[in-house]
Enzyme design. Sequence first.
Site: not given
Ligand code: 0O2
Length: 214
Positions: A73, A137, A156
Amino acid sequence: MDTQTALTRMTGDYEIQQAFLEMSHLYDAAIREIRTRLEILDREFSIYYASNPIHHIDSRLKSPASIVEKLERKGWPVSVESAEAHLQDIAGVRIICNYIDDIYRLAGMITRQPDLELVRQKDYIENPKPNGYRSLHLVVRVPVYLSSHTELVPVEIQIRTIAMDFWASLEHQLRYKNDSEAAVSLKKRLKRCADQSAALDLEMQRIAAALKTR
Ligand code: 0O2
């Protein structure tokens, strides 16, 4: 994508699968290191202050399928080296607290530990996402002591209240839904729930504070 397919996509052959195993060992060790530190802090609070800032802790190692999906992605090469270089959430720890104050208190205690390096902090409580997502976070690098050397491994850490966690679990089920009329309506309803649960968190905290001063 099943685990075997994801591993083959990422590693190709047996030798590199060994590298994946070594990587998993390292990140799993980092998770256990962080969990132990949190449990020590929580226990200290229960002994000295008769309170527990932590309601419970969840942790997970990102699955091979999820690692491959994220690398693709983001347009990064799909390999163990690339995952280690680009992904900071291979090791994930989620701390669920009763009150918002506990979140910041814990974050302070974690980031003050002298051998932990704070890499990144995102405050989605101060600045919620447009969909209503709230959570604090942190990405920290924790030393993992191996037989011949020490590795600093990123973890994280997501810290949130019970209400924030409840909301995020439900919203997670909507993340990959298309933008059909039904999905748009559910998203609006979830946003309203996020606002209501934010108000609930604040009021519960005020009541808890008032109880303490009585
Ligand atoms: P999973 O399956 O939970 O691990 P990055 O891509 O991590 O470098 P990003 O995407 O800006 O940067 O990271 P961010 O904003 O710190 O968010 C990463 C994780 O936060 C996500 O992991 C989710 O666990 C959680 N999260 C962030 N935004 C949302 C949201 O809108 N809704 C929900 N339910 N969870 C959120 P992953 O990898 O997406 O999934």
